[in-house]
Design a protein around this motif. Sequence first.
Motif, PDB file in Angstrom:
ATOM      1  N   ASP A  69       0.830  -1.205   0.000  1.00  0.00           N
ATOM      2  CA  ASP A  69       0.000   0.000   0.000  1.00  0.00           C
ATOM      3  C   ASP A  69       0.868   1.260   0.000  1.00  0.00           C
ATOM      4  O   ASP A  69       1.841   1.361   0.744  1.00  0.00           O
ATOM      5  CB  ASP A  69      -0.918   0.015   1.222  1.00  0.00           C
ATOM      6  CG  ASP A  69      -1.871   1.191   1.197  1.00  0.00           C
ATOM      7  OD1 ASP A  69      -2.748   1.216   0.315  1.00  0.00           O
ATOM      8  OD2 ASP A  69      -1.713   2.096   2.037  1.00  0.00           O
ATOM      9  N   ASP A  71       0.747   4.069   1.349  1.00  0.00           N
ATOM     10  CA  ASP A  71       0.399   4.954   2.465  1.00  0.00           C
ATOM     11  C   ASP A  71      -0.926   5.682   2.218  1.00  0.00           C
ATOM     12  O   ASP A  71      -1.024   6.907   2.312  1.00  0.00           O
ATOM     13  CB  ASP A  71       1.521   5.965   2.711  1.00  0.00           C
ATOM     14  CG  ASP A  71       1.479   6.552   4.118  1.00  0.00           C
ATOM     15  OD1 ASP A  71       0.904   5.900   5.017  1.00  0.00           O
ATOM     16  OD2 ASP A  71       2.012   7.652   4.319  1.00  0.00           O
ATOM     17  N   ARG A  75      -6.090   4.693   4.862  1.00  0.00           N
ATOM     18  CA  ARG A  75      -5.433   3.702   5.706  1.00  0.00           C
ATOM     19  C   ARG A  75      -5.755   2.255   5.267  1.00  0.00           C
ATOM     20  O   ARG A  75      -6.031   1.377   6.079  1.00  0.00           O
ATOM     21  CB  ARG A  75      -5.777   3.913   7.177  1.00  0.00           C
ATOM     22  CG  ARG A  75      -5.422   5.308   7.684  1.00  0.00           C
ATOM     23  CD  ARG A  75      -5.722   5.491   9.142  1.00  0.00           C
ATOM     24  NE  ARG A  75      -4.752   4.812   9.990  1.00  0.00           N
ATOM     25  CZ  ARG A  75      -3.540   5.284  10.308  1.00  0.00           C
ATOM     26  NH1 ARG A  75      -3.130   6.444   9.796  1.00  0.00           N
ATOM     27  NH2 ARG A  75      -2.733   4.605  11.116  1.00  0.00           N
ATOM     28  N   TRP A  77      -3.694   0.092   4.290  1.00  0.00           N
ATOM     29  CA  TRP A  77      -2.718  -0.820   4.888  1.00  0.00           C
ATOM     30  C   TRP A  77      -3.168  -1.281   6.272  1.00  0.00           C
ATOM     31  O   TRP A  77      -2.958  -2.433   6.656  1.00  0.00           O
ATOM     32  CB  TRP A  77      -1.351  -0.137   4.984  1.00  0.00           C
ATOM     33  CG  TRP A  77      -1.333   1.100   5.836  1.00  0.00           C
ATOM     34  CD1 TRP A  77      -1.619   2.373   5.454  1.00  0.00           C
ATOM     35  CD2 TRP A  77      -1.035   1.159   7.236  1.00  0.00           C
ATOM     36  NE1 TRP A  77      -1.531   3.241   6.517  1.00  0.00           N
ATOM     37  CE2 TRP A  77      -1.157   2.516   7.627  1.00  0.00           C
ATOM     38  CE3 TRP A  77      -0.673   0.208   8.191  1.00  0.00           C
ATOM     39  CZ2 TRP A  77      -0.934   2.932   8.932  1.00  0.00           C
ATOM     40  CZ3 TRP A  77      -0.449   0.625   9.491  1.00  0.00           C
ATOM     41  CH2 TRP A  77      -0.579   1.976   9.853  1.00  0.00           C
ATOM     42  N   ARG A  94       3.759  -1.150   3.955  1.00  0.00           N
ATOM     43  CA  ARG A  94       3.290   0.235   3.897  1.00  0.00           C
ATOM     44  C   ARG A  94       4.419   1.099   3.335  1.00  0.00           C
ATOM     45  O   ARG A  94       5.434   1.315   3.983  1.00  0.00           O
ATOM     46  CB  ARG A  94       2.882   0.725   5.283  1.00  0.00           C
ATOM     47  CG  ARG A  94       2.400   2.174   5.319  1.00  0.00           C
ATOM     48  CD  ARG A  94       2.232   2.638   6.754  1.00  0.00           C
ATOM     49  NE  ARG A  94       1.735   4.007   6.834  1.00  0.00           N
ATOM     50  CZ  ARG A  94       1.639   4.698   7.971  1.00  0.00           C
ATOM     51  NH1 ARG A  94       2.011   4.141   9.132  1.00  0.00           N
ATOM     52  NH2 ARG A  94       1.191   5.939   7.957  1.00  0.00           N
TER      53      ARG A  94
END
Length: 411
Positions: A69, A71, A75, A77, A94
Amino acid sequence: MVLNSVQLLENPSGALVIPELDAVMVQPCYFSLVIPTFNESRNIGAMLQRLVALLDEAYADRYEIIVVDDDSPDRTWEVALGAAEQLPRVRVIRRQTERGLATAVIRGWQAAGGEVIGVIDGDLQHPPEVLLQLLGEIDAGADFVIASRHVEGGGISEWGFVRRLLSRGAQLLGLVIAPTVVGRVSDPMSGYFMLRRRALAGVELNPKGYKISLEALGRGRIDRIAEVGYVFQERQAGESKVTARQYVDYIHHLLKLRSRGRVSRMRNQIPFPIGRFLRFGFVGLSGVVVDMAVLYLLHSAASPLGLAWGLTRSKIIASEVAILNNFCWNDRWTFKDLAGQQKSVGQWVKRFVKFNLICLLGLTLNVLILNLLFNLFGINAYVANLLAIVIVTFWNFWINLKLNWRVTSSK
């Protein structure tokens, strides 16, 4: 092998090189699937549940899923980590200092321990159930297998005209700029594929944009390629990430792959369908007869039947009549097997429109060549026309083979 704990992995750094299997820092497994995400918190939970249910049954503890992901502000992640508490085969990266789908996939592969590595979108537009068919092709010996919208069993659920035009236009551009890469598969725009790790291990990758499949096809050591049909689904939640910038990056990526010395040598060249080309050629010969006859009737001033029209206008009309002739014969003979999969009147009309557009692009080239030979070099108009037709025939066959008479819709 069972992961000891749910891990939030560090993002790999340094050069974009996939390590050999014997050099990985994690315990090896058979299959590693990477899911690149950005703002997919509404989809990722359901996606992981479906994937794990499929892979647990078929591959037990021989696989891993890595969510990478960028970031996400929503959210994603964190949602993925929450789901992973109940799904021990899932790990999460992340990324806080890098961005981009292609590099996210590569970083995930760098952190993976799979003998086979793959990628799937996290928005449920790539149906997870197709994974087992892709893996089946790998098990059968393929080096690279891609999910395609343009083979039997494939299609698009609900795309408007503009979106289809952009997709086909991008593929056409790819066939012109980097044909030995884009032409290796029927759906080079697909981001749903897998390959054997050894095909990319040790190769320094340099992607631009989001079409990571092009990077793998262009730089990987890939011999046997397989394709599996899938129907591209509409997004159920979240927003599309496609922007104008991504099209610019796509063109840049094609040019990088095209540049001398950057594309790996293809061990097996793109298979050329000789039989189909010969049929296309015979149809083209009938079109030459039609084209030359109409051109003579329209342009000739010496014959009592001639109208003595200008060369360019006469050529455009003659070519359009020949296009109609060629389409009918190609649809009934050259590409009969493909046309038989799309039998409705609407699908026939779509094929004709696409054929016409491709041939009109060829006609533009034909007219330019004809005028160049006639006006600049003084070659007889009919000889110049014949030479122009021969050159453009190769263009028309290649582009029609890759863009027309393909499955583009499905129930």
